[in-house]
Every structure is written in structure tokens, then in C-alpha cells.
Design a protein around this motif. Structure first.
Motif, PDB file in Angstrom:
ATOM      1  N   UNK A 138      54.662  89.255  31.552  1.00  0.00           N
ATOM      2  CA  UNK A 138      54.335  90.057  32.726  1.00  0.00           C
ATOM      3  C   UNK A 138      55.455  91.009  33.116  1.00  0.00           C
ATOM      4  N   UNK A 139      56.716  90.593  32.972  1.00  0.00           N
ATOM      5  CA  UNK A 139      57.810  91.488  33.363  1.00  0.00           C
ATOM      6  C   UNK A 139      57.909  92.673  32.407  1.00  0.00           C
ATOM      7  N   UNK A 140      57.556  92.460  31.155  1.00  0.00           N
ATOM      8  CA  UNK A 140      57.534  93.566  30.202  1.00  0.00           C
ATOM      9  C   UNK A 140      56.437  94.559  30.574  1.00  0.00           C
ATOM     10  N   UNK A 141      55.276  94.050  30.897  1.00  0.00           N
ATOM     11  CA  UNK A 141      54.166  94.915  31.287  1.00  0.00           C
ATOM     12  C   UNK A 141      54.486  95.679  32.566  1.00  0.00           C
ATOM     13  N   UNK A 142      55.164  95.015  33.506  1.00  0.00           N
ATOM     14  CA  UNK A 142      55.461  95.634  34.806  1.00  0.00           C
ATOM     15  C   UNK A 142      56.405  96.826  34.673  1.00  0.00           C
ATOM     16  N   UNK A 143      57.305  96.783  33.680  1.00  0.00           N
ATOM     17  CA  UNK A 143      58.295  97.844  33.549  1.00  0.00           C
ATOM     18  C   UNK A 143      58.181  98.612  32.230  1.00  0.00           C
ATOM     19  N   UNK A 144      57.054  98.444  31.543  1.00  0.00           N
ATOM     20  CA  UNK A 144      56.790  99.248  30.355  1.00  0.00           C
ATOM     21  C   UNK A 144      57.661  98.914  29.165  1.00  0.00           C
ATOM     22  N   UNK A 145      58.066  97.642  29.051  1.00  0.00           N
ATOM     23  CA  UNK A 145      58.911  97.210  27.941  1.00  0.00           C
ATOM     24  C   UNK A 145      58.022  96.597  26.860  1.00  0.00           C
ATOM     25  N   UNK A 146      58.113  97.030  25.624  1.00  0.00           N
ATOM     26  CA  UNK A 146      57.296  96.435  24.564  1.00  0.00           C
ATOM     27  C   UNK A 146      57.560  94.932  24.435  1.00  0.00           C
ATOM     28  N   UNK A 147      56.486  94.193  24.182  1.00  0.00           N
ATOM     29  CA  UNK A 147      56.585  92.737  24.066  1.00  0.00           C
ATOM     30  C   UNK A 147      55.814  92.296  22.820  1.00  0.00           C
ATOM     31  N   UNK A 148      56.439  92.414  21.659  1.00  0.00           N
ATOM     32  CA  UNK A 148      55.738  92.046  20.429  1.00  0.00           C
ATOM     33  C   UNK A 148      55.421  90.549  20.391  1.00  0.00           C
ATOM     34  N   UNK A 149      54.350  90.215  19.703  1.00  0.00           N
ATOM     35  CA  UNK A 149      53.960  88.810  19.605  1.00  0.00           C
ATOM     36  C   UNK A 149      54.979  88.004  18.810  1.00  0.00           C
ATOM     37  N   UNK A 150      55.520  88.607  17.769  1.00  0.00           N
ATOM     38  CA  UNK A 150      56.507  87.914  16.945  1.00  0.00           C
ATOM     39  C   UNK A 150      57.882  88.476  17.259  1.00  0.00           C
ATOM     40  N   UNK A 151      58.755  87.625  17.820  1.00  0.00           N
ATOM     41  CA  UNK A 151      60.050  88.090  18.303  1.00  0.00           C
ATOM     42  C   UNK A 151      61.242  87.363  17.675  1.00  0.00           C
ATOM     43  N   UNK A 152      60.968  86.293  16.947  1.00  0.00           N
ATOM     44  CA  UNK A 152      62.088  85.525  16.405  1.00  0.00           C
ATOM     45  C   UNK A 152      62.879  86.341  15.383  1.00  0.00           C
ATOM     46  N   UNK A 153      62.170  87.140  14.582  1.00  0.00           N
ATOM     47  CA  UNK A 153      62.870  87.998  13.632  1.00  0.00           C
ATOM     48  C   UNK A 153      63.752  89.024  14.323  1.00  0.00           C
ATOM     49  N   UNK A 154      63.278  89.554  15.469  1.00  0.00           N
ATOM     50  CA  UNK A 154      64.099  90.471  16.266  1.00  0.00           C
ATOM     51  C   UNK A 154      65.373  89.783  16.721  1.00  0.00           C
ATOM     52  N   UNK A 155      65.233  88.548  17.217  1.00  0.00           N
ATOM     53  CA  UNK A 155      66.403  87.807  17.705  1.00  0.00           C
ATOM     54  C   UNK A 155      67.412  87.598  16.586  1.00  0.00           C
ATOM     55  N   UNK A 156      66.936  87.183  15.430  1.00  0.00           N
ATOM     56  CA  UNK A 156      67.860  86.928  14.326  1.00  0.00           C
ATOM     57  C   UNK A 156      68.586  88.202  13.919  1.00  0.00           C
ATOM     58  N   UNK A 157      67.867  89.315  13.830  1.00  0.00           N
ATOM     59  CA  UNK A 157      68.529  90.573  13.475  1.00  0.00           C
ATOM     60  C   UNK A 157      69.499  91.029  14.556  1.00  0.00           C
ATOM     61  N   UNK A 158      69.150  90.825  15.831  1.00  0.00           N
ATOM     62  CA  UNK A 158      70.081  91.194  16.891  1.00  0.00           C
ATOM     63  C   UNK A 158      71.381  90.404  16.782  1.00  0.00           C
ATOM     64  N   UNK A 159      71.271  89.122  16.485  1.00  0.00           N
ATOM     65  CA  UNK A 159      72.479  88.314  16.325  1.00  0.00           C
ATOM     66  C   UNK A 159      73.308  88.817  15.146  1.00  0.00           C
ATOM     67  N   UNK A 160      72.642  89.192  14.057  1.00  0.00           N
ATOM     68  CA  UNK A 160      73.359  89.726  12.904  1.00  0.00           C
ATOM     69  C   UNK A 160      74.055  91.034  13.255  1.00  0.00           C
ATOM     70  N   UNK A 161      73.354  91.914  13.976  1.00  0.00           N
ATOM     71  CA  UNK A 161      73.921  93.208  14.329  1.00  0.00           C
ATOM     72  C   UNK A 161      75.092  93.041  15.295  1.00  0.00           C
ATOM     73  N   UNK A 162      74.879  92.299  16.370  1.00  0.00           N
ATOM     74  CA  UNK A 162      75.906  92.194  17.411  1.00  0.00           C
ATOM     75  C   UNK A 162      77.163  91.515  16.879  1.00  0.00           C
TER      76      UNK A 162
END
Length: 306
Positions: free
Chosen positions: A111-135
Motif C-alpha cells: 500500500x505504501x508503494x501504491x500511495x507514493x507511486x513506487x514500483x512494487x514487483x512481485x519478486x523482490x528477493x533478487x533485487x535485494x541480493x543484487x543491492x547487497x552485491x552493489x552496495x
């Protein structure tokens, strides 16, 4: 046992109110002040004054405090590009002279993503893993060298990988109750593994999974800090406890079952119970951010006796 204060400002808290609690927590000797990373109130109630951004808030607190550690439990991988998030966190670490701890998760509140226009993909674990690799890759790249990354979600080319955090290794918190992927991520990236609001019988089996993942990855499981976040609601007598429970919209019996609640002695007993399971750090979720007197009581009657 480390005791940390953990707040939920999206439920209705201004920056000034957060700063007041952080300063009081520092004065009382709590180990850290953490906040959630959300943009929408959960449940019914007055939404005012509206959300505050976690890393903008922590930047301010970095200059208004001097000793207490600061962090998120946890930032959402959906909210910020990892390259920019690495800059933000490193900058706040510098502003605090090396007092930041960084929690990162997949995000869950659609709901918070919808309220502020932030994309909310159904599959997010891959995003998290890549973010950890990048950061972590950006932070660990030696000064003067460049960082490149080619993933499914993110691509970085010829990055100077600056700025660096003040801390040589930024404390990185990964949490969740996943039985396979989350323990593997914790073993690979984390300095701390956190369970937020777990059922108490589930704590030890999940710690066993994380320790097994560490061993499988060739890492000493004792390198990690193991923590829990539990709601805190305590009173000097039963009437005060019931008043505080009513103020946060919770039932006393339910708080006693699921949190650290009741009398100071009951809170001490609950902390001892999780310590026996292998927990060495507890985040006390203080839902009434204006109730600074509760921090005084916890410091005097609980923390001082640990």
C-alpha cells in the motif's frame, strides 16, 4: 545484552519527536536508536504529520547526537537505487563519525508503494541480493579503483565507488524468517541477523538455520550478532502498564505473550529467556514515541540490572 530503541515513525511522529527520543535514549545509555523505513501509516488512526524519510532523519540525528548508534530496521530494497543508497548511507556514517548500522530487506507493504507511486514487483528477493552485491561492492572497492556490475536488475559502469563509509566495515543487518534464502544471504553479507517479532518457539530453529548456512559458506557462525525486535510496554505497576498498552492499542495479555511487557521484572525475565536461546541484542519497539518516561523506567529498572 545490548538494548536498543526501535521506533515506527510512520505511525505518526515528527522529526522533532524522533530527535527527542534519540537524545533521551543516548542520555540514558541505550546502545542504539533505530527506526523503521516506511512511508504510510499502518492501521487506523491519525496520519498526521505524515511520513518522514528514514535516511534524511538519520542524517539530522547524526548531527544532534554524539554517541548512540543509528540505523534502520530495515530499509526497503524497493525504495532506492543501490548506487544512490550507498552514497546516502556512507554520507550519514561520515556525519555521525562512524555510528551508522545498515539494515536492508525486500520490502513488503504494497500500500505504501501504491500511495507514493513506487514500483512494487512481485519478486523482490533478487533485487535485494543484487543491492547487497552493489552496495558492499562499492564500499569495498579500493580508493582509486573503479567498480562495475552487471546484474538482472542493476548495471553500474566505471563507478568511482565514492564516498566510502567512515567505518572500515559497515555493520549490515539482514533479517526475516525465510528458511533457506534468507540464512544464505545473512551468511554471505551480514554482520547481524535479526528476527523481528518472532514467535518465541521459532527463534532457536531459525538461528540454527543461519548457523548452518554460515558453516556451509565456510564462515564462523559466531561472527554474527543474533538479535530480535520485540514490542516493549512496561509499567511501574499494573495500572501504568495497562495505560501504556491502551495508548498503543494493544491488549495487556497479548503483549505479555508476544512482547517484552508487564512489570520491569517481567521484561527482565523475557530478556533472559531470549538470551538463553542465543540472542545477544534486543530492539525494544517503542510505539508511543512521545512516552519518554517509559525509556527512563526501562533504563532504571531493566537495563541497569542486566
Amino acid at each position: 545484552m545490548d538494548l536498543r530503541i526501535f521506533t515506527e515513525p510512520q505511525q505518526g511522529a515528527s522529526y522533532d519527536e524522533q530527535a527527542a527520543m534519540a537524545r533521551r535514549a543516548e542520555q540514558l545509555g541505550f546502545d542504539a536508536f533505530f527506526r523503521s523505513d516506511h512511508y504510510l501509516r499502518m492501521g487506523e488512526g491519525d496520519p498526521m504529520p505524515g511520513p518522514t524519510d528514514s535516511w534524511v532523519t538519520l542524517a539530522g540525528l547524526a548531527r544532534e547526537t554524539s554517541k548512540i548508534r543509528l540505523g534502520t530496521l530495515v530499509s526497503s530494497a524497493t525504495f532506492r537505487h543501490p548506487g544512490l543508497l550507498a552514497i546516502q548511507v556512507a554520507q550519514v556514517d561520515a556525519m555521525s563519525n562512524g555510528r551508522v548500522e545498515f539494515g536492508l530487506g525486500t520490502g513488503w507493504f504494497a500500500a505504501e508503494h501504491e500511495a507514493y507511486g513506487v514500483p512494487f514487483p512481485k519478486k523482490r528477493f533478487g533485487m535485494l541480493e543484487e543491492q547487497l552485491e552493489v552496495i558492499t561492492g562499492l564500499w569495498q572497492t579500493p580508493v582509486g579503483e573503479r567498480f562495475d556490475f552487471e546484474g538482472h536488475h542493476y548495471r553500474l559502469t566505471d563507478s568511482p565507488a565514492l564516498p566510502k563509509p567512515v567505518q572500515s566495515r559497515m555493520p549490515l543487518i539482514i533479517g526475516g524468517g525465510g528458511k533457506e534464502r534468507t540464512p544464505r544471504l545473512a551468511a554471505r553479507f551480514a554482520t547481524e541477523y535479526n528476527q523481528s517479532f518472532p514467535e518465541k518457539p521459532a527463534i532457536a530453529p531459525q538461528l540454527d538455520r543461519v548457523r548452518a548456512a554460515c558453516e556451509e559458506a565456510g564462515r564462523d557462525p559466531e561472527e554474527l550478532v543474533y538479535s530480535v525486535a520485540l514490542v516493549a510496554c512496561v509499567g511501574s505497576d499494573e495500572a501504568e502498564f495497562e495505560r501504556r498498552a491502551a495508548a498503543i492499542g494493544r491488549e495487556p495479555a497479548e503483549l505479555r505473550r508476544h512482547g517484552l511487557a508487564g512489570s520491569p521484572q517481567e521484561m527482565l525475565d523475557g530478556i533472559a529467556q531470549v538470551a538463553e536461546l542465543g540472542i545477544s541484542r534486543v530492539y525494544l519497539q517503542c510505539l508511543d514515541i512521545r512516552d519518554l518516561d517509559q525509556l527512563d523506567l526501562i533504563a532504571e529498572e531493566v537495563m541497569a540490572k542486566l
